[in-house]
Each structure stands twice: as C-alpha cells, then as structure tokens.
Design an enzyme around this catalytic site. Sequence first.
Site, mmCIF file in Angstrom:
data_model
loop_
_atom_site.group_PDB
_atom_site.id
_atom_site.type_symbol
_atom_site.label_atom_id
_atom_site.label_comp_id
_atom_site.label_asym_id
_atom_site.label_seq_id
_atom_site.Cartn_x
_atom_site.Cartn_y
_atom_site.Cartn_z
ATOM 1 N N LYS A 170 -0.119 6.565 10.242
ATOM 2 C CA LYS A 170 -1.362 6.741 8.604
ATOM 3 C C LYS A 170 -1.393 7.731 8.727
ATOM 4 O O LYS A 170 -2.246 7.757 7.320
ATOM 5 C CB LYS A 170 -2.312 5.456 8.937
ATOM 6 C CG LYS A 170 -1.286 4.045 8.607
ATOM 7 C CD LYS A 170 -2.556 2.743 8.299
ATOM 8 C CE LYS A 170 -1.774 0.939 8.303
ATOM 9 N NZ LYS A 170 -1.001 1.091 9.798
HETATM 10 C C1 PLP Z 1 0.094 0.496 8.737
HETATM 11 C C2 PLP Z 1 1.116 0.393 10.235
HETATM 12 C C3 PLP Z 1 2.022 -0.230 9.455
HETATM 13 C C4 PLP Z 1 2.661 -0.946 8.068
HETATM 14 O O1 PLP Z 1 2.702 -0.170 6.920
HETATM 15 P P1 PLP Z 1 2.483 -0.848 5.818
HETATM 16 O O2 PLP Z 1 2.863 0.830 4.747
HETATM 17 O O3 PLP Z 1 1.348 -1.751 5.504
HETATM 18 O O4 PLP Z 1 3.766 -1.644 5.602
HETATM 19 C C5 PLP Z 1 3.804 -0.456 11.018
HETATM 20 N N1 PLP Z 1 3.578 -0.039 11.521
HETATM 21 C C6 PLP Z 1 1.990 1.100 12.273
HETATM 22 C C7 PLP Z 1 1.863 1.224 13.725
HETATM 23 C C8 PLP Z 1 1.005 0.908 11.339
HETATM 24 O O5 PLP Z 1 -0.532 1.892 11.244
#
Ligand code: PLP
Length: 532
Positions: A113
């Site tokens: 993120k």
């Molecule tokens: C947020 C997140 C995801 C999922 O991502 P999306 O964009 O919601 O599909 C997967 N793995 C981790 C570690 C995350 O923090």
Amino acid sequence: MRYVSTRGGEDSLSFEQAVLTGLAPNGGLYIPHTVPTLPPNWDSLWASYSFQDLSHAILSLYIPESEISSTDLRDLVNKSYATFRHPEVAPLNPIKDKEFVLELWHGPTFAFKDVALQFLGNLFEFFLQRKNEGKSGSYRETLTVLGATSGDTGSAAIYGLRSKADVDIFILHPKNRVSPIQEAQMTTITDSNVHNIAVKATFDDCQDIVKSLFADKAFNEKYHLGAVNSINWARILAQMVYYFLAYFHVKKQLEKIDSDATIQFVVPTGNFGDVLAGWYAKRMGLPAERLVVATNSNDILARFWASGRYEKPPASTSTVTGGVLETLSPAMDILVSSNFERLLWYLAYDSLAGSLSSDDGERRRVACKTVKGWMDNVKADGRAVVSEEVLALARKDFVAEKVDDAQTIETIQAYYKAENGFSDASYIADPHTAVGLTAARRLAGNNPPSVQQVILSTAHPAKFSEAVTRALAPLSASFNFEREVMPEEFQGLLQKERKVIDIEKPEVGLVKDAIVKALVASGKVFSEASGV
Ligand SMILES: *Cc1c(COP(=O)(O)O)cnc(C)c1O
C-alpha cells in the site's frame, strides 16, 4: 482527461477533484473518461526506464499538464519513491523456473500500500499548497483525513501523510485487534498531525463510525474530510506502474532464452484495487495473459467468476457477525470488493458494443444505469446477477482462484523448503503472497511453456508473524522468527514511545469529540464552541 462516476449523473471532474472527492455523491466511483492508449514506440522508449521514469510517463497520460506540470509531476514521483529502501522500488525476484515474485513491500511500512499512499500523501500536500499560496492563519484550507484500518492501510496512510502541512490524519483501529507490529507501526508515529484512535470495538464498528462521519454534512464541510481508502482513483493509478516495470524486467531477464515469453500476473486480492490496476495496464496495451485474481476464503470474487453472481456470503456461514471470515491473510478479509464496481462499468460498456456502438453518449448512459442497477441489487438483496455475455467478457480478461488457510500454510512451508529442485534458494512468503503463489502453482500446469508467472508480493513476512510462525516453526526446531524474518527496522519498535487516543465505546459522538479536541490542540481549529 476528465473523470466520471460509474453511476453517471453530474458533470465530469478534473483529476484534482476526483482525487479530493474520493467517492462520488451518488455512490459511484470515479473512472477516467477514456482509457489512454500507449504511445506507439512505448515498448522501446520505456524499456530502460526506472520505476520513477515509468511512473512519470504513465501518470502523464491520466493527469493533464494543465493540472500538474511535467516538472511538478516528476518532483512528486521522485519524492514519493525516495522513501523506498530498494533502488528499483519494486524489484523482480526470480524464485523458480518461470516464476517471479514482484516485491512491492520495500516502502516505509513494508506493505504494497506504500506504493500508492506515499504518492497520494504528496499529492494531497501539493493540492493544498497550491490552494494556500499567499494565505495565512485561518484563511488556509486544511484537510482532515479520516480512515479505519484493520492493519495495513492505516500505517501506510500515516506514513504517507505524517508531517504534511495543513493536513491532519485520524486513523481508527480496533483496540488489541490488529497485530502487535501493525499497532506499533501506527502508534509510534508521534508527528503532531498524526492521530491514532484505538476504539474498544471491532473493525466493522470503526468503519461504521468513519462512514457516519463522512455522511455528516456539517462535520464534513467544517473539517474538510478526505479519504485515503482504496477507492481513491490516485491509488489505482499509482499501482499501474509496477505492471509495466515487471514486464520490462521479465523481458530483460529472458532476453537470451525465450523471446516469445508472455506474462501471467497473479494478484492476491481483497478490495480488487491492485488487480484492477493491472487490468488498466492491460487495457492500455500492456501485453499480458489473463490476470489471475487470487482470493482467500472471503471469495466473493472467485464465486463471481465461477457463476456470474456477485453475492455476499450468507451470514450463517461466517464465524464473525456480518459474514467476513477471519483468515491468515487479514488484509484480504472483505465482504464485498469496493473497486469491483469499476470493472463492472467496463463490462457493461463493452457488452453494448453491438447494440450501441454508434452512439457513445447513450452507450455510456446505459452502462452507468446498468451498474447502478447491479449495485442497488447488491445493497437491497445482497447480490447482483450479470448476463452470460457479461460473464464471458469478464472471463476473457481474468481467471479467479480461491485459496484457504491450510493451503496458504502449505505454500509458505513449500517455498521455505525450496522444494521442487529449484536451486538452494529459500523464500519466506507472507500469507497474502502465499495466496498468490498457491494460485500460480495451480494454474502453472496448464500454461503453455512460454508463459512466465509474475506473482505480486504484497507484504513483508515479518508483518504477519502468526501465519509465518505457524507455518515454519513445525518445520525446524531452530526456526527463529526474530532472526530469520524480522528486518532491522522492526527491532525495538514494540518498545518505542506511543501516542494514541483511547475510546471506550464505539460511539460516533465520542470519536467526533476526540477529533475536534485534537484539531483545537494543534491550532487548526480555533475553538470547540465554533460548533458542529
Ligand atoms: C491491501 C492488501 C491486499 C489487497 O489489495 P487490494 O487492492 O485490496 O486487492 C493484499 N495484501 C496486502 C498485504 C494488503 O495490505
């Protein structure tokens, strides 16, 4: 380039408006009016670009120069990725024959993120600085960013916005229900504009409080609430870049071996943001196999691709009220995938190619109406059912796989043991990445020999000690989490000073008071009596 809502209505928005608004007033999500195509010579021109160069090139296609000049955009990009520990930002790690892991967690909070939120934080700051040029004191416009987190989003958002002028960030988390490392990552940030609120409640309660505050018109207007959740268009945009980067890196690594290679991206998914960014890249013209949507047991997406029904699970099958299952990959524990609506719009639009191709305005209006109908059905009956034709279109670009906790553990073990004869390398995967690796292995057997798999690795394993320890401790008596998994940045983190506001009950009024009090204390608001 203008932005429009998936549910139609209103006029189009500028990029800045779309980013600052987040969710459209009619409940829709913003999408670009058209998906830009790549410049004709992109494949040679971009081949040796760095992550930052690619980011500048791709973002330029979606952000008009009249809104952000090319120089400013370059500065924003450079600043956003200077915080990453790896010079390539998102390195591609070849872990087996035809299998690459794209590591997206070399940013400040060790989760993918950061790629989007480092950029979004700088973007917010850029827009505010521009609005506030020459203004002082109470004339300055401020932004109050508000969000709820079950772990990853909160810390990535906090690191994206800490110390930014004219912005305060409030992140609600359920007290004692996020992992100790995640809690420490958030609450040990003591910048004066960062406010952690620990609510004695569940994550859903926290999210409900945030939703009611956004819906509270007086409060929202007074404090200029801003959202950082994954429906923000700028987040999707920032994430397109690493698909291109991976494409060029795979090509480079294979140059002498297989010039016909094609890439199959495998993406562990919750809110459908990350994989949607890959789909935009593909729609722009990036050559790729069908994208693989890898879910955990919260499998609304896998069920959609199996049946054409986008349907919440029946509440009775869940262990937690509301229907969300608690899994070992908590960042993907969702009931519905908020970004899926964006894909639904394109499916609706594409399905009208035969009947309405000559009247694009009407075709768009019908697509918006169709999406609105589906989303109204999800809200009212918990499900939407699409036609065979729409499902066929969805299957043309995606395949979906569901992976449960037991398989996740097995996969973490398998890669640690580095079985299947692949050198002596051992890889410790976090549970989200392991969901992707499992899906990749299932599909690999049916792939033509030229297909190379790129699995998106979304977190560093140290963030998810429970799953990793449960998988690896039984394998070796000498397994030591601290020594083998913890990066040095995490050492001592749990002992650091913390700053957190405790709220005893999940009540909107209590949270509201805490926010106002903190804003008054920081000098952003002059008195509590000025009233909401
Ligand atoms: C947020 C997140 C995801 C999922 O991502 P999306 O964009 O919601 O599909 C997967 N793995 C981790 C570690 C995350 O923090």
